[in-house]
Scaffold this motif. Structure first.
Motif, mmCIF file in Angstrom:
data_model
loop_
_atom_site.group_PDB
_atom_site.id
_atom_site.type_symbol
_atom_site.label_atom_id
_atom_site.label_comp_id
_atom_site.label_asym_id
_atom_site.label_seq_id
_atom_site.Cartn_x
_atom_site.Cartn_y
_atom_site.Cartn_z
ATOM 1 N N LYS A 106 32.185 54.978 60.974
ATOM 2 C CA LYS A 106 32.924 55.345 62.182
ATOM 3 C C LYS A 106 31.969 55.704 63.321
ATOM 4 N N TYR A 189 34.409 61.141 69.534
ATOM 5 C CA TYR A 189 34.669 61.423 68.112
ATOM 6 C C TYR A 189 34.861 62.927 67.943
ATOM 7 N N TYR A 213 38.403 59.428 68.903
ATOM 8 C CA TYR A 213 39.011 59.222 67.591
ATOM 9 C C TYR A 213 38.947 60.562 66.858
ATOM 10 N N ASN A 231 42.988 54.760 57.179
ATOM 11 C CA ASN A 231 43.381 54.313 58.527
ATOM 12 C C ASN A 231 44.890 54.300 58.717
ATOM 13 N N ASP A 234 46.348 57.580 60.111
ATOM 14 C CA ASP A 234 45.902 58.048 61.425
ATOM 15 C C ASP A 234 47.053 58.496 62.321
#
Length: 422
Positions: A106, A189, A213, A231, A234
């Motif tokens: 990531k 992030y 994110y 994922n 999320d």
């Protein structure tokens, strides 16, 4: 527990009870007449006594070290437990299974370069060491100062920080300082851990950090990641995870919900956990996910901090936060403290809740306490069937008390639910 899982546990038991470096478990079980030979099947294993945080804190960390001293890779520290003034010290190896791969992937995907860790100093230095592998990818890491968020914001601006690793509570406080010094659009992030985050707060962070994110981590200093979010989770509530395959989990409670108990499924760790009482409230259910996992773990938070059982019902901090959404226009912040008491009423003891809130100044609203009390009571879900108002009508709970306060003291361990029942 299937045969394959018990086979893994048997290896951990052998490692723990025939260890040349520590007799921690051997001595613990010997007092109860338990040996490796007496643990023949899964039913025998499930009769083993629990391991508690107090046991860990009260034992010299080197007397519960199951590997050679030179193989210690990191030392994890926390302030300990409420029953002891000693810190909790966990000696770890560098090869703990966890989510190292996902962090690297990531980070490279987002192109992050500078990583700010905002944690209390004891926990922060552990995370600084645990994420040491990121430097091989050109990522610079720095430990901020949560006691001086203004300076931390200036550091973030000067270094061009694009990643923040912290708790939801600390970030919520940090935003005010950060946006004075830096563009929030530059944050790519955000890594959360250490405490529960509600759906409402998750929505707020996503709206505030539009280019970031957000990753939620569920773990502990005593272990690597206990669960993970794929994922496909999320866009789901932030307290939903898939359990890690590196541990065997039990839940003490009803309907799959209660305190999480965990056991290592791999040997050769610095301190194997055998039926460890985490102090966390969770629910584990069978549910297929597109990622391939067939199990879902719903994390409610720390017992006696985010969850409390009283009057035969379970009160969750997340449900209080949901109820406060209906009175949000009056509040300076949705942070709160819920005090739980027991009071005598008509010859019997009943639960009494006092909700402390910080309201906006100069509202000029008459009977505001009464209005907020009514709205919150109607919307605070105490059980699947009843809200607080209904339980007050049934004389199961006493009426809610509202108290306005100026502020809440900031501590590293934030208790939003305070148990005052002796």
């Amino acid at each position: 527990m299937d045969a394959k899982t018990f086979k893994k546990i048997k290896k951990v038991l052998y490692f723990s009870l025939n260890n040349q470096y520590s007799d921690f478990y051997k001595s613990k079980y010997k007092k109860m007449g338990l040996t490796l030979k007496t643990i023949k099947n899964k039913d025998d294993f499930l009769k083993l006594p629990y391991l508690t945080r107090d046991e860990i804190v009260s034992t010299d960390p080197f007397k519960r070290l199951f590997i050679p001293r030179e193989k210690i890779g990191e030392i994890a520290l926390t302030s300990g437990t409420t029953n002891s003034k000693r810190p909790m010290i966990i000696l770890n190896t560098n090869n703990q299974p966890g989510s190292e791969k996902s962090y690297i992937e990531k980070s490279l995907e987002l192109g992050v370069k500078t990583w700010l860790i905002l944690w209390p100093v004891l926990a922060g230095q552990n995370r600084l060491a645990r994420f040491d592998y990121l430097k091989t990818k050109g990522i610079v890491r720095v430990l901020g100062d949560i006691s001086n968020l203004s300076v931390s914001a200036k550091i973030a601006s000067t270094l061009g920080v694009d990643t923040i690793q912290t708790t939801p509570k600390i970030l919520n406080l940090f935003i005010t300082y950060l946006k004075k010094e830096y563009s929030l659009k530059k944050i790519k992030y955000i890594v959360f851990g250490g405490e529960f985050s509600s759906e409402e707060r998750d929505k707020y962070f996503k709206k505030t950090f539009k280019n970031a994110y957000i990753k939620y981590v569920y773990g502990g200093n005593e272990s690597a990641a206990r669960a993970y979010r794929c994922n496909f989770l999320d866009n789901k509530p932030p307290n939903l995870y898939h359990p890690s395959n590196y541990y065997y989990f039990e839940v003490i409670g009803e309907n799959g919900a209660g305190e999480l108990i965990m056991t290592h499924l791999y040997p050769n760790t610095a301190f194997p956990l055998l039926r460890y009482k985490t102090g966390d409230s969770v629910r584990i259910t069978s549910e297929k996910c597109r990622c391939g996992s067939s199990t879902l773990m719903e994390v409610f938070g720390r017992l006696e901090q985010e969850v409390i059982k009283v009057g035969g019902a379970q009160i969750y901090a997340s449900e209080v936060e949901k109820a406060l959404e209906y009175v949000k226009k009056y509040l300076k912040t949705t942070d709160f403290r819920l005090h739980v008491f027991e009071k005598k009423y008509q010859g019997k003891l009943l639960p009494k809740l006092k909700l402390q809130l910080i309201i906006k100044s100069n509202l000029g609203e008459p009977n505001l306490e009464e209005e907020i009390r009514g709205i919150v009571s109607e919307n605070l879900k105490i059980s699947q069937k009843f809200n607080l108002s209904q339980l007050v009508e049934k004389e199961v709970f006493l009426p809610l008390e509202i108290e306005f306060v100026e502020s809440f003291e900031f501590t590293s361990k934030q208790k939003r639910i305070i148990n005052n029942i002796i």
